[in-house]
Design a protein around this motif. Structure first.
Motif, PDB file in Angstrom:
ATOM      1  N   PHE A   1       0.812  -1.216   0.000  1.00  0.00           N
ATOM      2  CA  PHE A   1       0.000   0.000   0.000  1.00  0.00           C
ATOM      3  C   PHE A   1       0.850   1.273   0.000  1.00  0.00           C
ATOM      4  O   PHE A   1       0.314   2.386   0.068  1.00  0.00           O
ATOM      5  CB  PHE A   1      -0.944   0.010   1.209  1.00  0.00           C
ATOM      6  N   GLU A   2       2.170   1.092  -0.019  1.00  0.00           N
ATOM      7  CA  GLU A   2       3.113   2.217  -0.027  1.00  0.00           C
ATOM      8  C   GLU A   2       2.862   3.175   1.140  1.00  0.00           C
ATOM      9  O   GLU A   2       2.784   4.398   0.974  1.00  0.00           O
ATOM     10  CB  GLU A   2       3.054   2.957  -1.377  1.00  0.00           C
ATOM     11  N   ARG A   3       2.696   2.577   2.302  1.00  0.00           N
ATOM     12  CA  ARG A   3       2.520   3.332   3.556  1.00  0.00           C
ATOM     13  C   ARG A   3       3.483   2.771   4.601  1.00  0.00           C
ATOM     14  O   ARG A   3       4.071   1.715   4.403  1.00  0.00           O
ATOM     15  CB  ARG A   3       1.095   3.190   4.096  1.00  0.00           C
ATOM     16  N   SER A   4       3.582   3.479   5.723  1.00  0.00           N
ATOM     17  CA  SER A   4       4.365   2.916   6.823  1.00  0.00           C
ATOM     18  C   SER A   4       3.452   1.987   7.633  1.00  0.00           C
ATOM     19  O   SER A   4       2.220   2.085   7.554  1.00  0.00           O
ATOM     20  CB  SER A   4       4.905   4.033   7.723  1.00  0.00           C
ATOM     21  N   ILE A   5       4.077   1.136   8.403  1.00  0.00           N
ATOM     22  CA  ILE A   5       3.295   0.214   9.237  1.00  0.00           C
ATOM     23  C   ILE A   5       2.395   0.998  10.193  1.00  0.00           C
ATOM     24  O   ILE A   5       1.234   0.649  10.405  1.00  0.00           O
ATOM     25  CB  ILE A   5       4.241  -0.734  10.011  1.00  0.00           C
ATOM     26  N   GLU A   6       2.947   2.089  10.756  1.00  0.00           N
ATOM     27  CA  GLU A   6       2.158   2.887  11.714  1.00  0.00           C
ATOM     28  C   GLU A   6       0.950   3.544  11.052  1.00  0.00           C
ATOM     29  O   GLU A   6      -0.050   3.807  11.716  1.00  0.00           O
ATOM     30  CB  GLU A   6       3.034   3.980  12.355  1.00  0.00           C
ATOM     31  N   ASP A   7       1.055   3.827   9.734  1.00  0.00           N
ATOM     32  CA  ASP A   7      -0.091   4.400   9.022  1.00  0.00           C
ATOM     33  C   ASP A   7      -1.227   3.396   8.887  1.00  0.00           C
ATOM     34  O   ASP A   7      -2.390   3.773   8.746  1.00  0.00           O
ATOM     35  CB  ASP A   7       0.327   4.846   7.610  1.00  0.00           C
ATOM     36  N   ILE A   8      -0.864   2.131   8.872  1.00  0.00           N
ATOM     37  CA  ILE A   8      -1.858   1.088   8.604  1.00  0.00           C
ATOM     38  C   ILE A   8      -2.378   0.449   9.891  1.00  0.00           C
ATOM     39  O   ILE A   8      -3.573   0.195  10.027  1.00  0.00           O
ATOM     40  CB  ILE A   8      -1.252   0.004   7.674  1.00  0.00           C
ATOM     41  N   PHE A   9      -1.463   0.207  10.828  1.00  0.00           N
ATOM     42  CA  PHE A   9      -1.859  -0.489  12.062  1.00  0.00           C
ATOM     43  C   PHE A   9      -1.803   0.447  13.265  1.00  0.00           C
ATOM     44  O   PHE A   9      -0.894   1.264  13.384  1.00  0.00           O
ATOM     45  CB  PHE A   9      -0.944  -1.701  12.312  1.00  0.00           C
ATOM     46  N   ASP A  10      -2.781   0.285  14.142  1.00  0.00           N
ATOM     47  CA  ASP A  10      -2.853   1.104  15.349  1.00  0.00           C
ATOM     48  C   ASP A  10      -3.178   0.191  16.533  1.00  0.00           C
ATOM     49  O   ASP A  10      -4.256  -0.424  16.567  1.00  0.00           O
ATOM     50  CB  ASP A  10      -3.939   2.171  15.170  1.00  0.00           C
ATOM     51  N   ASP A  11      -2.242   0.113  17.466  1.00  0.00           N
ATOM     52  CA  ASP A  11      -2.493  -0.756  18.623  1.00  0.00           C
ATOM     53  C   ASP A  11      -3.264  -0.042  19.727  1.00  0.00           C
ATOM     54  O   ASP A  11      -3.522  -0.614  20.791  1.00  0.00           O
ATOM     55  CB  ASP A  11      -1.180  -1.336  19.173  1.00  0.00           C
ATOM     56  N   GLY A  12      -3.602   1.237  19.480  1.00  0.00           N
ATOM     57  CA  GLY A  12      -4.391   1.977  20.446  1.00  0.00           C
ATOM     58  C   GLY A  12      -3.584   2.517  21.602  1.00  0.00           C
ATOM     59  O   GLY A  12      -4.129   3.129  22.525  1.00  0.00           O
ATOM     60  N   LEU A  13      -2.265   2.299  21.580  1.00  0.00           N
ATOM     61  CA  LEU A  13      -1.411   2.752  22.697  1.00  0.00           C
ATOM     62  C   LEU A  13      -0.616   4.001  22.341  1.00  0.00           C
ATOM     63  O   LEU A  13       0.073   4.552  23.198  1.00  0.00           O
ATOM     64  CB  LEU A  13      -0.439   1.637  23.107  1.00  0.00           C
ATOM     65  N   GLY A  14      -0.702   4.413  21.086  1.00  0.00           N
ATOM     66  CA  GLY A  14       0.109   5.537  20.622  1.00  0.00           C
ATOM     67  C   GLY A  14      -0.143   6.799  21.419  1.00  0.00           C
ATOM     68  O   GLY A  14       0.791   7.453  21.877  1.00  0.00           O
ATOM     69  N   VAL A  15      -1.399   7.131  21.645  1.00  0.00           N
ATOM     70  CA  VAL A  15      -1.751   8.360  22.371  1.00  0.00           C
ATOM     71  C   VAL A  15      -1.307   8.265  23.817  1.00  0.00           C
ATOM     72  O   VAL A  15      -0.720   9.182  24.383  1.00  0.00           O
ATOM     73  CB  VAL A  15      -3.280   8.615  22.293  1.00  0.00           C
ATOM     74  N   ALA A  16      -1.536   7.087  24.412  1.00  0.00           N
ATOM     75  CA  ALA A  16      -1.156   6.883  25.818  1.00  0.00           C
ATOM     76  C   ALA A  16       0.350   7.011  25.991  1.00  0.00           C
ATOM     77  O   ALA A  16       0.832   7.651  26.931  1.00  0.00           O
ATOM     78  CB  ALA A  16      -1.626   5.510  26.286  1.00  0.00           C
ATOM     79  N   ASN A  17       1.112   6.401  25.065  1.00  0.00           N
ATOM     80  CA  ASN A  17       2.573   6.464  25.152  1.00  0.00           C
ATOM     81  C   ASN A  17       3.066   7.892  24.967  1.00  0.00           C
ATOM     82  O   ASN A  17       3.997   8.326  25.632  1.00  0.00           O
ATOM     83  CB  ASN A  17       3.215   5.557  24.099  1.00  0.00           C
ATOM     84  N   ALA A  18       2.428   8.617  24.041  1.00  0.00           N
ATOM     85  CA  ALA A  18       2.855   9.992  23.768  1.00  0.00           C
ATOM     86  C   ALA A  18       2.602  10.887  24.975  1.00  0.00           C
ATOM     87  O   ALA A  18       3.355  11.817  25.243  1.00  0.00           O
ATOM     88  CB  ALA A  18       2.111  10.525  22.549  1.00  0.00           C
ATOM     89  N   ALA A  19       1.540  10.577  25.720  1.00  0.00           N
ATOM     90  CA  ALA A  19       1.172  11.403  26.865  1.00  0.00           C
ATOM     91  C   ALA A  19       2.101  11.184  28.058  1.00  0.00           C
ATOM     92  O   ALA A  19       2.190  12.025  28.941  1.00  0.00           O
ATOM     93  CB  ALA A  19      -0.269  11.099  27.279  1.00  0.00           C
ATOM     94  N   GLU A  20       2.767  10.008  28.091  1.00  0.00           N
ATOM     95  CA  GLU A  20       3.627   9.689  29.244  1.00  0.00           C
ATOM     96  C   GLU A  20       4.900  10.524  29.257  1.00  0.00           C
ATOM     97  O   GLU A  20       5.378  10.935  28.262  1.00  0.00           O
ATOM     98  CB  GLU A  20       3.994   8.203  29.216  1.00  0.00           C
TER      99      GLU A  20
END
Lengths: 135, 71
Positions: B52-71
């Motif tokens: 799909f010519e995207r990064s893995i993060e563009d396609i998959f979301d484990d739902g922890l990205g926001v939580a990790n960024a907030a820490e």
């Protein structure tokens, strides 16, 4: 397409191999012993008969091993789960039947029957995955 | 794990079977990944991202990205 067809090729190869072997095994188990009077045969002949009967099953086991190696990761995971659940259920069946036999509640059951029971349990585990969306 | 595979596939007008053929996996695999029932391995995730010519993060979301960024 080369390797892109490997999943399909593996699945097709599995079916093309297993269906005839399973049919042959069924025919040998159901009809094989009826062709001869086992008591009149020598030990060598009976051994040869036993080996010929379980050879197709060895082929089926080899095919299962190959499909586990060659199929895609999701199908492999499902097969491993089904084989594990089938094995767990079979151990339960073996304990139950073993003690029922030991206490003379039921007559002795030929061991090879439990091989077929294992595959039946694996098939049921695969069906359970389809209908109940597990694991 | 959530993914955008269904949307990306729809953008291209691909069926699940077509995507499965391109990835050399079963259609059931594609369906399981799309519905979040199955998380693909890293090699398969990379193959999907490349396709799909995207990064893995563009396609998959484990739902922890926001939580990790907030820490």
């Amino acid at each position: 397409m080369g390797p892109q067809n490997s999943y399909r090729a593996a699945s097709k190869h599995f079916l093309v191999t297993v269906i005839p072997l399973l049919t042959l095994y069924g025919v040998l188990v159901v009809f094989g012993h009826r062709l001869f009077d086992l008591n009149s045969l020598s030990v060598t002949a009976r051994t040869a008969g036993a080996v010929l009967t379980f050879l197709p099953m060895m082929g089926i086991l080899w095919s299962i091993h190959r499909i586990l190696q060659r199929t895609d990761e999701y199908t492999r995971m499902r097969l491993f789960w089904a084989l594990a659940e089938g094995g767990i259920a079979l151990s339960g069946v073996l304990f139950a039947v073993g003690f029922l036999e030991y206490f003379d509640v039921i007559p002795e059951i030929p061991l090879f029957v439990f091989g077929s029971i294992f595959y039946l349990l694996v098939a049921l585990a695969l069906l359970r995955q389809n209908f109940f969306k597990v694991p | 794990m959530r993914s955008t595979i269904r949307a990306l596939r729809a953008e291209r007008g691909w069926s699940q079977q077509h995507l499965a053929d391109l990835l050399d996996v079963s259609r059931q695999s594609v369906n399981a990944i799309e519905t979040g029932k199955y998380d693909p391995s890293l090699p398969l995730a990379f193959a999907i991202a490349r396709l799909f010519e995207r990064s893995i993060e563009d396609i998959f979301d484990d739902g922890l990205g926001v939580a990790n960024a907030a820490e």
